[in-house]
Design a protein around this motif. Sequence first.
Motif, PDB file in Angstrom:
ATOM      1  N   GLY A  30       0.667  -1.353  -0.015  1.00 23.65           N
ATOM      2  CA  GLY A  30       0.077  -0.042   0.043  1.00 23.65           C
ATOM      3  C   GLY A  30       0.713   1.132   0.047  1.00 23.65           C
ATOM      4  N   ILE A  31       2.158   1.339  -0.569  1.00 26.94           N
ATOM      5  CA  ILE A  31       2.620   2.522  -0.429  1.00 26.94           C
ATOM      6  C   ILE A  31       2.482   3.118  -1.607  1.00 26.94           C
ATOM      7  N   LYS A  32       1.797   4.162  -1.598  1.00 28.65           N
ATOM      8  CA  LYS A  32       1.586   4.738  -2.775  1.00 28.65           C
ATOM      9  C   LYS A  32       2.498   5.800  -3.330  1.00 28.65           C
ATOM     10  N   THR A  33       3.258   6.211  -2.261  1.00 25.96           N
ATOM     11  CA  THR A  33       4.467   7.512  -2.785  1.00 25.96           C
ATOM     12  C   THR A  33       5.580   6.869  -3.467  1.00 25.96           C
ATOM     13  N   HIS A  34       5.822   5.552  -3.379  1.00 23.10           N
ATOM     14  CA  HIS A  34       7.092   5.007  -4.090  1.00 23.10           C
ATOM     15  C   HIS A  34       6.985   3.732  -4.881  1.00 23.10           C
ATOM     16  N   ASN A  35       5.577   3.892  -5.503  1.00 27.22           N
ATOM     17  CA  ASN A  35       5.243   2.699  -6.640  1.00 27.22           C
ATOM     18  C   ASN A  35       6.139   2.860  -7.872  1.00 27.22           C
ATOM     19  N   ALA A  36       5.428   2.114  -8.913  1.00 27.94           N
ATOM     20  CA  ALA A  36       6.267   2.146 -10.012  1.00 27.94           C
ATOM     21  C   ALA A  36       6.188   3.468 -10.605  1.00 27.94           C
ATOM     22  N   LEU A  37       5.031   4.257 -10.628  1.00 26.15           N
ATOM     23  CA  LEU A  37       4.976   5.612 -11.224  1.00 26.15           C
ATOM     24  C   LEU A  37       5.962   6.619 -10.542  1.00 26.15           C
ATOM     25  N   LYS A  38       6.328   6.410  -9.303  1.00 28.46           N
ATOM     26  CA  LYS A  38       7.258   7.172  -8.673  1.00 28.46           C
ATOM     27  C   LYS A  38       8.822   6.588  -9.265  1.00 28.46           C
ATOM     28  N   ALA A  39       8.990   5.481  -9.293  1.00 27.98           N
ATOM     29  CA  ALA A  39      10.158   4.994  -9.763  1.00 27.98           C
ATOM     30  C   ALA A  39      10.530   5.491 -11.171  1.00 27.98           C
ATOM     31  N   LEU A  40       9.711   5.407 -12.035  1.00 27.85           N
ATOM     32  CA  LEU A  40       9.689   5.796 -13.593  1.00 27.85           C
ATOM     33  C   LEU A  40       9.769   7.229 -13.702  1.00 27.85           C
ATOM     34  N   HIS A  41       9.180   8.062 -12.627  1.00 27.33           N
ATOM     35  CA  HIS A  41       9.330   9.634 -12.637  1.00 27.33           C
ATOM     36  C   HIS A  41      10.533  10.048 -12.246  1.00 27.33           C
TER      37      HIS A  41
ATOM     38  N   PRO B  44       6.239  -8.132  10.804  1.00 23.73           N
ATOM     39  CA  PRO B  44       7.662  -7.145  11.178  1.00 23.73           C
ATOM     40  C   PRO B  44       7.149  -5.975  11.529  1.00 23.73           C
ATOM     41  N   ILE B  45       7.784  -5.393  12.755  1.00 24.06           N
ATOM     42  CA  ILE B  45       7.570  -3.792  13.059  1.00 24.06           C
ATOM     43  C   ILE B  45       8.534  -3.140  12.183  1.00 24.06           C
ATOM     44  N   VAL B  46       7.955  -2.377  11.435  1.00 22.88           N
ATOM     45  CA  VAL B  46       8.761  -1.664  10.415  1.00 22.88           C
ATOM     46  C   VAL B  46       8.434   0.023  10.708  1.00 22.88           C
ATOM     47  N   ILE B  47       9.417   0.572  10.969  1.00 18.85           N
ATOM     48  CA  ILE B  47       9.382   2.066  11.670  1.00 18.85           C
ATOM     49  C   ILE B  47      10.237   2.791  10.448  1.00 18.85           C
TER      50      ILE B  47
ATOM     51  N   GLY C 202       4.293  -0.440  10.804  1.00 21.57           N
ATOM     52  CA  GLY C 202       4.145  -1.623  10.067  1.00 21.57           C
ATOM     53  C   GLY C 202       2.697  -2.338   9.897  1.00 21.57           C
ATOM     54  N   GLN C 203       1.865  -1.979  10.841  1.00 21.89           N
ATOM     55  CA  GLN C 203       0.918  -2.836  10.772  1.00 21.89           C
ATOM     56  C   GLN C 203      -0.248  -2.407   9.841  1.00 21.89           C
ATOM     57  N   ILE C 204       0.054  -1.018   9.518  1.00 20.22           N
ATOM     58  CA  ILE C 204      -0.934  -0.672   8.172  1.00 20.22           C
ATOM     59  C   ILE C 204      -0.408  -0.984   6.820  1.00 20.22           C
ATOM     60  N   GLU C 205       1.021  -1.376   6.755  1.00 24.78           N
ATOM     61  CA  GLU C 205       1.436  -1.969   5.692  1.00 24.78           C
ATOM     62  C   GLU C 205       1.232  -3.443   5.642  1.00 24.78           C
ATOM     63  N   HIS C 206       1.257  -4.019   6.727  1.00 24.22           N
ATOM     64  CA  HIS C 206       0.828  -5.557   6.993  1.00 24.22           C
ATOM     65  C   HIS C 206      -0.846  -5.641   6.480  1.00 24.22           C
ATOM     66  N   GLN C 207      -1.652  -4.729   6.957  1.00 21.29           N
ATOM     67  CA  GLN C 207      -3.131  -4.691   6.593  1.00 21.29           C
ATOM     68  C   GLN C 207      -3.240  -4.593   5.110  1.00 21.29           C
ATOM     69  N   ALA C 208      -2.354  -3.764   4.472  1.00 16.28           N
ATOM     70  CA  ALA C 208      -2.423  -3.498   3.205  1.00 16.28           C
ATOM     71  C   ALA C 208      -2.195  -4.917   2.386  1.00 16.28           C
ATOM     72  N   ALA C 209      -1.105  -5.661   2.931  1.00 20.04           N
ATOM     73  CA  ALA C 209      -0.724  -6.963   2.283  1.00 20.04           C
ATOM     74  C   ALA C 209      -1.817  -7.552   2.028  1.00 20.04           C
ATOM     75  N   VAL C 210      -2.405  -7.554   3.555  1.00 12.61           N
ATOM     76  CA  VAL C 210      -3.489  -8.573   3.755  1.00 12.61           C
ATOM     77  C   VAL C 210      -4.690  -8.481   2.482  1.00 12.61           C
ATOM     78  N   ALA C 211      -5.018  -7.005   2.243  1.00  4.85           N
ATOM     79  CA  ALA C 211      -5.977  -6.817   1.358  1.00  4.85           C
ATOM     80  C   ALA C 211      -5.471  -7.187  -0.138  1.00  4.85           C
TER      81      ALA C 211
END
Length: 365
Positions: free
Chosen positions: A44-55, A183-186, A320-329
């Motif tokens: 769920g990382i919207k700020t650093h997905n493929a569009l950002k990488a290409l930009h 994983p706890i991810v800070i 890291g919990q929000i990212e985990h929830q996104a991964a579950v989704a």
Amino acid sequence: MPESYVVSLDTHRNLVTAAFQARGFTAEEADASARFCELAAWHGIKTHNALKALHLDEHFGSGNKKRQGCVPGAQIEKLPSKFAASEKWNANRKLGQATAFDAMDRCIELADKYGIGQVSVDNAFHYLWGGGYVMDAAKKGYIAYTNCTAALAEVVPFMGKFPTLGTNPHSWAFPTTDAIGFPIVIDWATSTVAMGRVQQFKREGKQLPPQAAVDKNGEPTTDPTQVAALLPFGAHKGYGLSLINEIVAGFIGGSLPTLRSRPEQAGEGEKTTPNFYFQVIHPDAMDCGGFARGRNQADNVKAVIKDILGHGNEGCLLPGQIEHQAAVASAKANGLIFTGAEVAEFRELADALGVTFDAAEAATA
């Protein structure tokens, strides 16, 4: 247009791989980028997905016609080091994602042998979401850390007027999957928001939070179309954390922050590249053995987390919990979830590359 779509992993991978290979990157580099972009989107990382990488690559990387900040096919040079657990790399402006995956893997190898491993990388190109690399290591059972200098100096120092710092993220991850399920991810940029978030809000017609950015006159603004520079989070505290990255990079060989990714402004002999720092610790190297009530290390970590989230704090989130929830989704959707605006950009990219991006594969999430 629906608010969100699910894009299959194969469709996403084929498009990202084709996009990077079209820019001259090797199959291995394109695969590393696709792997990274999938990891970011899955969580769920919207700020650093493929569009950002290409930009980033278009404006500061291989697309920079004056001096490529990222050189397709570049080879990493491993420099001599007198310390067995420490390595020094000259990335020669190699694709950041490929460099970062290799560096973290090497840190793990060093930590397995010495208890701790670190890799310092000079002449790098931005690796995007540092949280992805440390999360990957934590899932394998290690404590991991990375920081980098951002591609541009876009942040005004505390009490300053001119942007002389990067958004300069710090990323930590801990192997807590057995204890809490993930994983706890800070992981955070040291600005109030990342510039990628500004770009996301601009695409989606949203406003920024207060005290996140300033316009060209140095006045606070919440309009993403008027942003000229960002502000550090937490005033002097975020400033100090951002400064850490610049000083660490200075020890590695870093460029002047205001020249980074701006070769047209750099004088003869000045560098314009970011720097990376990676560190991995094997948990066994930290185990002093004196845990209360006969607990082992894993039980003690679990008990510490339980205590923190007890006493009426049961509703608190862990990093890291929000990212985990996104991964579950994502797993439930059996694909990567994107907004309509993102899918529109992907379709435009696919059309330009002549790559199939079948709308029938993008079902409403």
